[in-house]
Design an enzyme around this catalytic site. Structure first.
Site, short mmCIF file in Angstrom:
data_model
loop_
_atom_site.label_atom_id
_atom_site.label_comp_id
_atom_site.label_asym_id
_atom_site.label_seq_id
_atom_site.Cartn_x
_atom_site.Cartn_y
_atom_site.Cartn_z
N LYS A 491 35.28 45.29 44.10
CA LYS A 491 35.71 46.43 43.83
C LYS A 491 36.75 46.76 43.07
CE LYS A 491 37.85 45.77 48.29
NZ LYS A 491 37.75 46.09 50.09
N TYR A 717 67.69 52.70 29.83
CA TYR A 717 67.93 53.89 30.35
C TYR A 717 69.43 53.81 30.94
CZ TYR A 717 63.52 55.42 28.08
OH TYR A 717 62.85 56.00 27.38
C1 LIG Z 1 38.36 45.24 50.20
C2 LIG Z 1 37.51 44.95 51.45
C3 LIG Z 1 36.93 43.01 51.61
C4 LIG Z 1 37.94 42.24 51.46
O1 LIG Z 1 38.93 41.92 52.32
P1 LIG Z 1 40.31 40.95 51.78
O2 LIG Z 1 41.56 41.01 52.40
O3 LIG Z 1 40.40 40.92 50.22
O4 LIG Z 1 39.41 39.69 51.31
C5 LIG Z 1 36.26 43.39 53.04
N1 LIG Z 1 36.25 44.06 53.37
C6 LIG Z 1 35.89 45.09 53.28
C7 LIG Z 1 35.11 46.55 54.15
C8 LIG Z 1 36.56 45.86 52.36
O5 LIG Z 1 37.00 47.24 51.78
#
Ligand SMILES: *Cc1c(COP(=O)(O)O)cnc(C)c1O
Length: 822
Positions: A491, A717
């Site tokens: 994702k 700045y």
């Molecule tokens: C992002 C996510 C993960 C992965 O988590 P990590 O801590 O990056 O391993 C697992 N399950 C769900 C539902 C997620 O949204």
């Protein structure tokens, strides 16, 4: 490639196969294979079912379907393969050992010199440089890249053939008792010990045991080249009939007297056989200089004159073994490998090209292959065969030699004498929607082609190390039980690191599932040729048709959603559409709760439009020991919920709850599958534990301008960066719009220039920021590391009051991503 083909009967003897089923006793073998994804000439391949993080026996079916008919398997598995009655099976106790026995036997067929190189650092560089230095006089066969392990060495030796007259083989070990096996296979005549450092310390009880272990490689060598300073502390007998030593000590054969660093080279003065000699080395960093001295000593030991050596060393060039994947013009993907060209690296690059699913069309731009003079015919024939096997659609060949053998190449091919001829005709080629491999020997300067095809400039880039991703992936795979499936979270643009580029690698490495947040992320992957199952965590009911068309599987977390899906899927005439049920066991974000169970069961059992593919939940604090009791409660709740659901549904489904930290900290929570996220990218998230991960992302920029600014003046700045001394200020092209947080201004943030750490000065601007480089060596154009091994995402997160996840996903999309393999 071994140009000796072994008869299967002979093979059985060589590898001491206890039981052999010779279904076709006339087969001959000339290719070794251990990876069903890399099959090229199946009829004459021998497949070794090796057991690493995955058991190679699992892939026999696939290898058989690809046409392989010869397999080396573990004795105990023989019964399982009865149905393959058209194949030969060699049953052994240890498949890796069988491979090593075969390599040892193969090596014995040749009586030309074999140089073996070991040491903590510099093995690959010394090997590559010796190859450059000796290529004028020998037909050299050498280890590809850094193939120096228990598997890499046999594969390297297998390349030896009667066409060659010198072999240069690398040997690397990480723990005790490994070297003996390598030594038996390589059986070197000349040894080179590069140095002794701290790599792999954890595999040995002391530096001394490590040194002794490494020296086992050289038991029977005629000649050993080494620097006594690395071995003296141990007072151990140095193996080898003749020694050639180098160092600053008076007793060494090549005694280094002085080193003077110049702008872009180093002057070395030394004493050899009582005479002072000098050498100009085209490098300035200490590691390179030590490697050059090691090569210098080797050439002297082989009888070369200082004059010849000096001439050849002046032409050495840095070794860049990288293969880079970049976005190209007209929606193409460019694989840039313009630093070397030989058969083994061509094969590796073609493998990587094959792994790119995002385009159907494959183009190869290939230069002459500078192999030594008298085996040209063979080399080009091999290249032509490879190009045929890897199904290249178009070949663009550049060079006078390759033109002479144009009749070898059967596909659509265009020939040019020089790179500039291609460049002036470049508009006549259609590179759109293609994967283009640019593979050229260094002297051809193919980087000119890649510059045009990638429209690249010196900008801020995020480099993604694909070897590191694979390393991390394999690390987590090893933590899994045999039957646990692996879902990888890609994702948010794979945590900022890429889309199909990462998914291709995961598909190639056979993970079981991918997960994305939105439907369009899933569609992008499908359009790029990703055919793994994909779970979509936040699907919109409005894009259901798209979802179905692209075989994406929705997460369902509420009754509204569930009812809508059932209704809409019914309209689309779908039966048993795979969905994933999300349970809320404590996160209180999305998902069904305990009280929802009865209604959930009723809805699901009353429809045949959906099928529960998996049931899952998410842990809220699996990396943090403070929350361990809560995590355990979540796991228990999940287990209970599952068993009730299972009873009611009457069919099984995949159960999963573990994210990265839970994989390492809660092995009991693996259930049927785990969901790997941040760990893949090499980020540490476990409380009090340090996992052996490699950071996959390196954020880089370069110095645009350097100014001298007076004490008392201010930088940037708001006049916040007030100088307390006359200062040298470097401007770099990265700002908060690239994801470099404003909180890192005014000395909070650090970057790395030429290996030296410097601090920010003044406020961070939108597209730029300033560094105080007063105390360090820095020039306009120098590379600056913003995030990487030294300055970690964890550090940036701590300094800006956030978590590494946010650091990675905040790197803006305008920062170009470049992927590389080493
Ligand atoms: C992002 C996510 C993960 C992965 O988590 P990590 O801590 O990056 O391993 C697992 N399950 C769900 C539902 C997620 O949204």
């Amino acid at each position: 490639m071994g140009n000796i083909a072994y008869h299967v009967k002979e093979l059985a003897d060589i590898i001491q196969a206890a039981y052999v089923e010779l279904n076709d006793p006339n087969c001959r073998i000339d290719t070794l294979c251990y990876d069903s994804r890399k099959v090229t000439n199946p009829e004459s391949s021998l497949f070794f079912a090796l057991s690493d993080h995955r058991d190679g026996h699992q892939f026999i079916k696939e290898a058989f379907q690809l046409g392989i008919r010869n397999f080396v398997i573990h004795k105990q598995t023989l019964g399982t393969f009865r149905q393959y009655n058209k194949a030969n099976f060699f049953a052994v106790d240890d498949t890796l050992r069988a491979l090593q026995q075969l390599a040892a036997y193969h090596r014995k067929q040749f009586d030309y010199p074999v140089i073996a190189i070991t040491g903590s650092n510099g093995k690959t560089i010394v090997k590559e440089w010796l190859n450059q230095l000796l290529a004028a006089d020998f037909n050299i066969v050498r280890s590809p890249k850094s193939y120096n392990s228990q598997l890499g060495v046999p594969l390297s030796l297998w390349q030896m053939s009667h066409e060659h007259n010198l072999a240069i083989i690398e040997a690397g070990i990480s723990k005790k008792n490994e070297m003996e096996k390598l030594a038996k296979m390589i059986n070197p005549t000349i040894g080179i010990f590069t140095n002794l450092g701290h790599a792999h310390d954890d595999g040995f009880s002391s530096q001394e045991t490590k040194a002794i272990e490494k020296l086992r490689l050289f038991h029977d060598v005629e000649l050993l080249v080494y620097a006594p300073k690395y071995l003296r502390p141990f007072n151990h007998k140095t193996p080898g009939k003749v020694h050639f030593t180098w160092g600053v000590e008076e007793t060494t054969d090549l005694r280094i007297l002085r080193q003077q660093q110049r702008e872009n080279h180093t002057l070395l003065e030394a004493k050899f056989k009582g005479i002072e000699v000098a050498l100009s080395v085209p490098f300035t960093d200490q590691a390179a200089i030590e490697n050059v001295i090691c090569c210098w000593a080797t050439l002297l030991a082989l009888g070369y004159s200082t004059a010849t050596i000096a001439k050849r060393i002046a032409k050495l060039h840095p070794i860049k073994m990288r293969l880079e994947l970049k976005k190209g013009i007209s929606n193409s993907s460019i694989i840039d490998d313009s630093y070397s060209n030989d058969i083994s690296s061509l094969r590796i690059a073609l493998d990587f090209l094959k792994q790119q699913n995002q385009h159907h069309r494959r183009i190869l731009i290939l230069s002459d292959i500078p192999a030594a003079i008298n085996n040209k015919g063979l080399v080009y024939q091999q290249a032509a065969d490879l190009i045929q096997q890897y199904k290249i659609d178009q070949l663009i060949a550049i060079g006078e030699d390759i033109l002479k053998v144009r009749h070898f190449f059967r596909q659509d091919t265009v020939f040019f004498n020089e790179v500039k001829d291609l460049l002036s005709n470049i508009k006549s080629f259609d590179f759109s929607n293609s994967a283009v491999l640019i593979k050229g020997a260094r002297t051809f300067g193919f980087e000119r082609i890649s510059r045009i095809l990638t429209l690249q400039s010196h900008e801020t880039v995020l480099e993604i190390n694909l070897n590191a991703l694979e390393h991390n992936l394999n690390y987590y795979k090893r933590l899994l039980d045999r039957n646990t499936k692996l879902m990888v979270m890609v994702k948010a643009f794979s945590y900022g690191s890429g889309s199909f580029e990462i998914a291709n690698l995961l598909q190639f490495n056979k993970v079981d599932y991918l997960a994305v947040a939105y439907v369009d992320e899933g569609i992008t992957l499908r359009n790029a040729g990703i055919n793994l199952p994909i779970m979509v965590m936040s699907p919109e009911i409005g894009s259901l048709e798209q979802l179905v068309t692209h075989h994406l599987e929705p997460e369902i977390y509420s009754f509204d959603e569930l009812e809508a899906y059932i209704k809409q899927l019914d309209i689309l005439n779908q039966k048993h559409y795979p969905v994933h049920i999300k349970l809320d066991t404590g996160m209180h974000r999305l998902g069904f709760e305990e009280d929802d169970l009865l209604r959930l069961i009723t809805l699901i059992t009353n429809t045949d439009t959906i099928k529960i593919k998996s049931v899952f939940s998410h842990l809220v604090g699996s990396g943090n020991s403070q929350h361990d009791n809560f995590t355990k409660e979540q796991i228990d709740k999940f287990r209970l919920f599952n068993s009730q659901l299972l009873n009611a549904l009457g069919y099984d489904f995949i159960k999963h709850i573990a994210n990265t930290s839970a994989i390492s900290r809660f092995p009991e929570a693996q259930f049927d599958m785990v969901r790997l996220g941040i760990g893949l990218y090499g980020i540490q998230t476990d409380d009090g534990l340090h996992q052996p991960l490699q950071a996959a992302a390196q954020l880089k920029t370069s110095i645009t301008q350097i100014k001298t600014v007076k004490k008392g003046d201010t930088v940037s700045y708001n006049r916040s960066g007030k100088l307390t001394r006359d200062s040298k200020i470097a401007t770099v092209k990265i700002g908060y719009a690239d994801g470099y947080n404003r909180k890192l201004g005014n000395g909070i943030g650090r970057m790395c220039v030429n290996g030296q750490t410097v601090s920010t000065v003044g406020d961070i601007c939108m597209d730029m920021c300033m560094l105080d480089v007063t105390a360090v060596t820095a020039h306009v154009g120098d590379e600056v590391i913003v995030m990487g091994e030294q300055i970690t995402a964890e550090e940036l997160a701590a300094k800006t009051g956030t978590i590494p996840y946010e650091i990675l996903t905040s790197i803006s999309q305008r920062v170009k991503r470049v992927y590389y393999y080493e």
